[in-house]
Design an enzyme around this catalytic site. Sequence first.
Site, mmCIF file in Angstrom:
data_model
loop_
_atom_site.group_PDB
_atom_site.id
_atom_site.type_symbol
_atom_site.label_atom_id
_atom_site.label_comp_id
_atom_site.label_asym_id
_atom_site.label_seq_id
_atom_site.Cartn_x
_atom_site.Cartn_y
_atom_site.Cartn_z
ATOM 1 N N ASP A 162 15.539 -46.679 -102.568
ATOM 2 C CA ASP A 162 15.589 -45.921 -101.312
ATOM 3 C C ASP A 162 14.250 -46.011 -100.577
ATOM 4 O OD1 ASP A 162 16.420 -44.171 -99.347
ATOM 5 O OD2 ASP A 162 16.981 -42.574 -100.717
ATOM 6 N N ASP A 163 14.240 -46.597 -99.379
ATOM 7 C CA ASP A 163 13.048 -46.671 -98.526
ATOM 8 C C ASP A 163 11.950 -47.561 -99.102
ATOM 9 O OD1 ASP A 163 14.311 -44.930 -96.811
ATOM 10 O OD2 ASP A 163 12.768 -43.387 -96.861
ATOM 11 N N CYS A 208 19.545 -45.598 -94.313
ATOM 12 C CA CYS A 208 20.098 -45.194 -95.600
ATOM 13 C C CYS A 208 21.627 -45.176 -95.653
ATOM 14 C CB CYS A 208 19.546 -43.819 -95.941
ATOM 15 S SG CYS A 208 20.317 -43.048 -97.358
ATOM 16 N N ARG A 223 24.335 -47.987 -97.374
ATOM 17 C CA ARG A 223 25.213 -47.622 -98.480
ATOM 18 C C ARG A 223 26.670 -47.865 -98.106
ATOM 19 N NH1 ARG A 223 21.613 -44.514 -101.813
ATOM 20 N NH2 ARG A 223 19.638 -44.745 -100.700
ATOM 21 N N LYS A 259 22.149 -41.169 -105.755
ATOM 22 C CA LYS A 259 22.282 -40.641 -104.401
ATOM 23 C C LYS A 259 23.554 -41.161 -103.732
ATOM 24 C CE LYS A 259 19.900 -40.930 -99.920
ATOM 25 N NZ LYS A 259 18.633 -41.281 -99.244
ATOM 26 N N HIS A 300 25.142 -39.742 -100.085
ATOM 27 C CA HIS A 300 24.795 -39.752 -98.654
ATOM 28 C C HIS A 300 25.831 -40.493 -97.809
ATOM 29 C CE1 HIS A 300 21.059 -39.462 -95.795
ATOM 30 N NE2 HIS A 300 21.947 -38.497 -95.600
ATOM 31 N N HIS A 317 12.032 -42.550 -101.741
ATOM 32 C CA HIS A 317 12.224 -41.718 -100.555
ATOM 33 C C HIS A 317 11.383 -40.445 -100.666
ATOM 34 C CE1 HIS A 317 14.374 -39.229 -97.592
ATOM 35 N NE2 HIS A 317 14.957 -40.330 -97.153
ATOM 36 N N ASP A 341 17.656 -50.124 -99.505
ATOM 37 C CA ASP A 341 18.557 -49.760 -98.404
ATOM 38 C C ASP A 341 17.964 -49.951 -97.019
ATOM 39 O OD1 ASP A 341 16.792 -47.615 -98.455
ATOM 40 O OD2 ASP A 341 18.332 -46.068 -98.441
ATOM 41 N N ASN A 342 16.643 -50.044 -96.901
ATOM 42 C CA ASN A 342 15.990 -50.334 -95.622
ATOM 43 C C ASN A 342 14.538 -50.681 -95.897
ATOM 44 O OD1 ASN A 342 16.683 -46.949 -95.294
ATOM 45 N ND2 ASN A 342 14.561 -47.576 -95.605
ATOM 46 N N LYS A 348 11.810 -49.101 -91.268
ATOM 47 C CA LYS A 348 13.086 -48.388 -91.259
ATOM 48 C C LYS A 348 13.384 -47.906 -89.837
ATOM 49 C CE LYS A 348 14.867 -44.045 -93.317
ATOM 50 N NZ LYS A 348 14.506 -42.964 -94.263
#
Length: 589
Positions: free
Chosen positions: A50-51, A88, A92, A147, A149, A240, A346-347, A390
């Site tokens: 994540d991130d 994010c 996903r 996660k 989301h 994240h 994810d980014n 991002k």
Amino acid sequence: MIKRATRLAALACATALTVPQVPATARTPRPAPAPATAPARPNVIVILVDDMGFSDISSFGSEIPTPNLDRLAAGGLRFTQFYNTARCSCSRASLLTGTYPHQAGLGHLEAISVPGSMGIRGKLLDRVVTLPEVMHSAGYFTAMAGKWHLGMSHGVGPWQRGFDRSLTSPVGEIYWPNQVQKNAQYLFIDGKKVRANSPEVGTGQWYSSNLFVDWTTKFIKQADDAKKPFFVYLPFVNVHFPVMAPKDEIARFRGKYAQGWDALRKARFERQKKMGIVGPDETLPGRLPNTYNWDKLTPEQRDRFDKIMATYAADITGMDKAVGTLIDRLKASGDLDNTLILFMSDNGGNAESGPDGRLKDAGVLGGPKSTTFVGMNWATLQNTPFQYFKHYTEEGGISTPLIAYWPKGIDPKLDGGFVRAPGHLIDVMPTLVEISGATYPKTFHGHAIVPMQGRSFAPAFRGQALHRDKPIFWEHEGNRAVRDGKWKLVARYSRPWQLFDMSRDRSETRDLAAANPARVREMAAEWDNWAAKSYVDPWVEAYDVYLGKNPRQNWGFGNIPEHPEAMDEITPSLRQQIAFHVGEKSADD
């Protein structure tokens, strides 16, 4: 009109079989050579972080040691031009459905649902089918830990979209069982809401990447007992915000970032060129406007930034150690050799807190009462050698490392090699459908299903070139892009299109739009046609509930920097915002 055949001929689609610059000690011995055809019904684990920026693991150029991910890279393949969607929930949705985010219903984050919208609905819609639903129909045991989301606040949880078992954080941000942040108070076990510090979740002062691997191990054991292949989705919350890590891990990195982002970025770039991650003639662009010059900061300010990045680096190594635990357990259970492991982000790196970042340690740096946002300057390092972050569809926002590891399915002659063909998260679904023997449905539970949008990258496991018959597209917050072979057309919200030759300039420093107006017109028309068919709504900045009253700056949000005197260059928009803020404060006084 530019001929399609000309564009196809220009595709950068060869699989490079170069030897990686990964320590020999990181290599995992391979079994006997794989057969000519891949084994049937492999297990699958999809790891999503994540991130995390493009260059944040050591097998993609980082100074942060990630020996367990290096093991996977040395025994598998690294994809150097793989893409996510810049955000994010959107990524996903694409990963789990094989469609573009707006088609899945998540053209933005879960919290943003626009009445009457075609594609900004805040949840997975019934017009798409998910990977666990497809794999389950092929006889797979399906599970996830991490996660979600993807719409739990709108009534869409993983237990409703194909997962047999799940331990789920609704929106992430959880590292410790006793955090103060509201998003870290609860987890869901197969849909049952449980307090994060409940013994039902885990005992002791667990760290979430380890917790998620422990639950993944339980789920794999259940699949093995049922004599079923497994599909496991492992979306870590690392890295994240609020970035957190064990204090002894943070201590390892304190002082290592005291040389500043510019020097470390140059060092990463040189390692990337030496490894072959980027081409030998690639350009490292300067920092964007609104970033801080390290030499203009005070010693106290530099120490604060060192703390921030030390915490981030420790967060990366915490995730890597959990991956190592998973690898060792798969080996012990006999599952490792016939398990395809995919690792991606994810980014791009997250600059959302602006040039200052955020550091509230509450007495224990990285502890459950702390809050760390890495910020714009370190995000520039994380996305080396690319620009932007991002939110944005420049390479820094959408480029992810991808590692594929599968001892029985990837030709051992390819170990440590590179795949340089452009790819996207929409390609994961067709790849897993191919290797699992699953069938992608035209209808599901009475609903017509959007077709898969990507193509399989499984031929790369056999050393074969990859081809695309249509471009790759992006839209997020009005930022848009098209990748067609070596050409990329990209524009930020309300800005004109720019054109770049990715075979010579992936860092997007030389705009060729003026010299190629016909190509710009055709690619822009292709984007318009795609958007019209893919539920892409025109973006309105008022949709963004996180933006507030300030105009969006080039880090993604609109907060006011604390030290503009440390900037070499300030954009007119930020200069105007600072002047307005100073005027407001003077009026208040």
